[in-house]
Design a protein around this motif. Structure first.
Motif, PDB file in Angstrom:
ATOM      1  N   UNK A  95       0.844  -1.195   0.000  1.00 14.54           N
ATOM      2  CA  UNK A  95       0.000   0.000   0.000  1.00 14.54           C
ATOM      3  C   UNK A  95       0.887   1.256   0.000  1.00 14.54           C
ATOM      4  N   UNK A  96       0.587   2.181  -0.905  1.00 13.93           N
ATOM      5  CA  UNK A  96       1.298   3.457  -0.991  1.00 13.93           C
ATOM      6  C   UNK A  96       0.303   4.602  -0.879  1.00 13.93           C
ATOM      7  N   UNK A  97       0.797   5.761  -0.470  1.00 16.66           N
ATOM      8  CA  UNK A  97      -0.063   6.948  -0.455  1.00 16.66           C
ATOM      9  C   UNK A  97      -0.141   7.525  -1.874  1.00 16.66           C
ATOM     10  N   UNK A  98      -1.083   8.448  -2.136  1.00 14.68           N
ATOM     11  CA  UNK A  98      -1.274   8.970  -3.498  1.00 14.68           C
ATOM     12  C   UNK A  98      -0.016   9.571  -4.111  1.00 14.68           C
ATOM     13  N   UNK A  99       0.797  10.253  -3.294  1.00 17.39           N
ATOM     14  CA  UNK A  99       2.022  10.869  -3.823  1.00 17.39           C
ATOM     15  C   UNK A  99       3.006   9.792  -4.288  1.00 17.39           C
ATOM     16  N   UNK A 100       3.101   8.710  -3.534  1.00 15.52           N
ATOM     17  CA  UNK A 100       4.007   7.628  -3.914  1.00 15.52           C
ATOM     18  C   UNK A 100       3.501   6.911  -5.162  1.00 15.52           C
ATOM     19  N   UNK A 101       2.182   6.748  -5.255  1.00 16.25           N
ATOM     20  CA  UNK A 101       1.615   6.101  -6.447  1.00 16.25           C
ATOM     21  C   UNK A 101       1.903   6.936  -7.694  1.00 16.25           C
ATOM     22  N   UNK A 102       1.785   8.256  -7.553  1.00 14.49           N
ATOM     23  CA  UNK A 102       2.112   9.138  -8.674  1.00 14.49           C
ATOM     24  C   UNK A 102       3.593   9.011  -9.052  1.00 14.49           C
ATOM     25  N   UNK A 123      -1.933   1.884 -15.460  1.00 11.99           N
ATOM     26  CA  UNK A 123      -2.845   1.406 -14.414  1.00 11.99           C
ATOM     27  C   UNK A 123      -2.043   0.639 -13.356  1.00 11.99           C
ATOM     28  N   UNK A 124      -2.147   1.084 -12.112  1.00 10.19           N
ATOM     29  CA  UNK A 124      -1.452   0.445 -10.985  1.00 10.19           C
ATOM     30  C   UNK A 124      -2.503  -0.123 -10.040  1.00 10.19           C
ATOM     31  N   UNK A 125      -2.588  -1.459  -9.996  1.00  4.55           N
ATOM     32  CA  UNK A 125      -3.619  -2.126  -9.209  1.00  4.55           C
ATOM     33  C   UNK A 125      -3.174  -2.251  -7.751  1.00  4.55           C
ATOM     34  N   UNK A 126      -4.128  -2.210  -6.838  1.00  7.39           N
ATOM     35  CA  UNK A 126      -3.803  -2.257  -5.404  1.00  7.39           C
ATOM     36  C   UNK A 126      -3.301  -3.644  -4.990  1.00  7.39           C
TER      37      UNK A 126
END
Length: 456
Positions: A150-157, A212-215
């Motif tokens: 699990x990453x936060x939105x900034x890390x996902x970006x 697309x990055x799936x959880x």
């Protein structure tokens, strides 16, 4: 130093779109389109079309197509191929109406965590499999994988930016559009518009990427099933998108040609402004004027055809825009966990920018057709007037000459009867001959003046 991230089962699907049959294309051009497309899958086809245009393989491939069909499977994978020791993938080719569609899938052979940098290997491998050719109509890179935790939105970006860099390493500034949800994944879309829409190579080099990055909490089996089920909708959706862009690209080239023709028309208008004066002064060059008429008729033909094609491109955008919106609605309806803001924005932007621009161009350029028709009528009318004037002069000359000859003959007869010439004197030196010539010339002049006055 930026953190390097890992993904589970990193995969790339490249969707390539080529022209199967364009508006007004000949059978030879259609065959060239076929050759251009199939070279991506059949490396044994020589890249020189002239060497293979009569090849049995190309003829055999032509039998797979159906001219009026909306959907035809051209190449279906039996099983994934090993691209490299730890990479596998497949080709899937379709004919969608007048468009060739090729999906090239590439990914790792195991489901272990892999560094994001593997995307660059996968991309390079896919490009080598299709002989580094690009789609004539366009292409989309669909990049996806599962987050390892699990990453936060900034890390996902940040992970998405790293994925993008692997696909487009030469890009300095990363232009990821706002994060949204697609199929339950964090989705990012990137589209680089051509800097010069009329330039063929510049258009081909424009980039479209969907990441697309799936959880991590979603099972990989579920992810692959979702992706497999959405492929056909994506093939259709991206096809409509690229046909919209292709139509706008074609319209920019057509507009450039029409404007060039219009500039030539303006030059012709300037050249014939003094035709009336030349006509009155009798200095008109009829041969040059007829050449101008022929050239203007050629311009009219090209102008009318290109203007008609411009209108066709607008209708193409309208049809594909409608199909694009319907396909988006279908995806949203069948996948409630998808929020397709950026894709919806493309539809709105296309209507406001591309479709409206073509409609405006058509309205602005249509009067040029009327100007051309009026110009041709003016030139033709001038030629008719000049020829009619020449015909009247010829009639006046013939009439006056006839009267002069008749008068000369009568005068000669009378004078000969009254004053018989000496038989030893040549006739052309006799008084009768000289006076008959004078009478004929004077009568001809009087008749010429009279005809000029009554035929004005």
């Amino acid at each position: 130093m930026n953190q390097q991230y890992n993904l589970i089962y990193p995969t790339i699907d490249l969707f390539v779109y080529d022209l199967q049959q364009g508006l007004g294309q000949t059978d030879e051009q259609v065959n060239q389109n076929r050759h251009y497309f199939w070279r991506k899958i059949k490396p044994d086809l020589n890249e020189d079309y002239e060497k293979v245009k009569d090849d049995d393989l190309l003829k055999q491939l032509a039998t797979l197509e159906k001219t009026e069909a909306d959907y035809v499977e051209l190449f279906v994978p039996e099983k994934p191929e090993n691209f490299q020791p730890d990479l596998a993938g497949y080709y899937y080719a379709l004919q969608l109406g007048d468009t060739y569609t090729l999906q090239v899938d590439g990914g790792v052979t195991d489901h272990l965590e892999k560094p994001v940098s593997r995307f660059q290997d996968i991309k390079q491998n896919i490009e080598s499999r299709i002989n580094h050719q690009k789609g004539k109509i366009g292409q989309t890179w669909f990049v996806w994988g599962q987050l390892e935790k699990i990453y936060n939105p900034e890390e996902i970006r940040a992970i998405a930016e790293q994925c993008y860099t692997q696909i487009n390493p030469n890009q300095g500034k990363i232009a990821l559009q706002s994060q949204s949800s697609f199929l339950g994944a964090s989705a990012f879309e990137v589209w680089e518009q051509p800097s010069d829409w009329a330039n063929e190579q510049n258009f081909k080099d424009s980039l479209h990427i969907l990441i697309c990055l799936f959880p991590p909490q979603q099972s990989l089996k579920n992810i692959t099933e979702i992706i497999a089920n959405i492929y056909f909708d994506l093939i259709r959706l991206f096809c409509y998108r690229h046909k919209i862009l292709w139509a706008y690209h074609q319209s920019r080239k057509l507009k450039s040609r029409i404007k060039k023709d219009f500039n030539e028309v303006q030059e012709t208008v300037k050249k014939i402004r003094d035709l009336g004066q030349q006509l009155n002064n009798g200095r008109l060059n009829l041969e040059e004027l007829q050449k101008t008429l022929t050239d203007t008729l050629t311009i009219l033909s090209e102008y009318a055809i290109n203007l008609s094609y411009l209108d066709d491109q607008g209708r193409t955008i309208k049809v594909n825009l409608n199909n694009y919106k319907k396909r988006l609605e279908k995806i949203s309806r069948e996948n409630s966990n998808s929020q397709l803001q950026s894709m919806q924005q493309f539809g709105e932007f296309s209507a406001d920018k591309y479709l409206l621009q073509i409609e405006t161009d058509y309205i602005n350029l249509s009067p040029g057709l009327t100007l051309l028709q009026n110009l041709i009528s003016t030139i033709q009318g001038t030629i008719d007037i000049y020829q009619a004037k020449s015909d009247r002069n010829l009639e006046n000359f013939i009439g006056s000459a006839g009267i002069g000859l008749a008068t000369s003959q009568i005068a000669s007869s009378v004078l000969v009867a009254q004053y018989p010439p000496n038989s030893k004197t040549p006739f052309f030196l006799t008084t009768a001959f000289l006076w008959s010539v004078v009478a004929g010339v004077l009568t001809s002049i009087i008749a010429w003046i009279f005809f000029k006055k009554i035929r004005r």
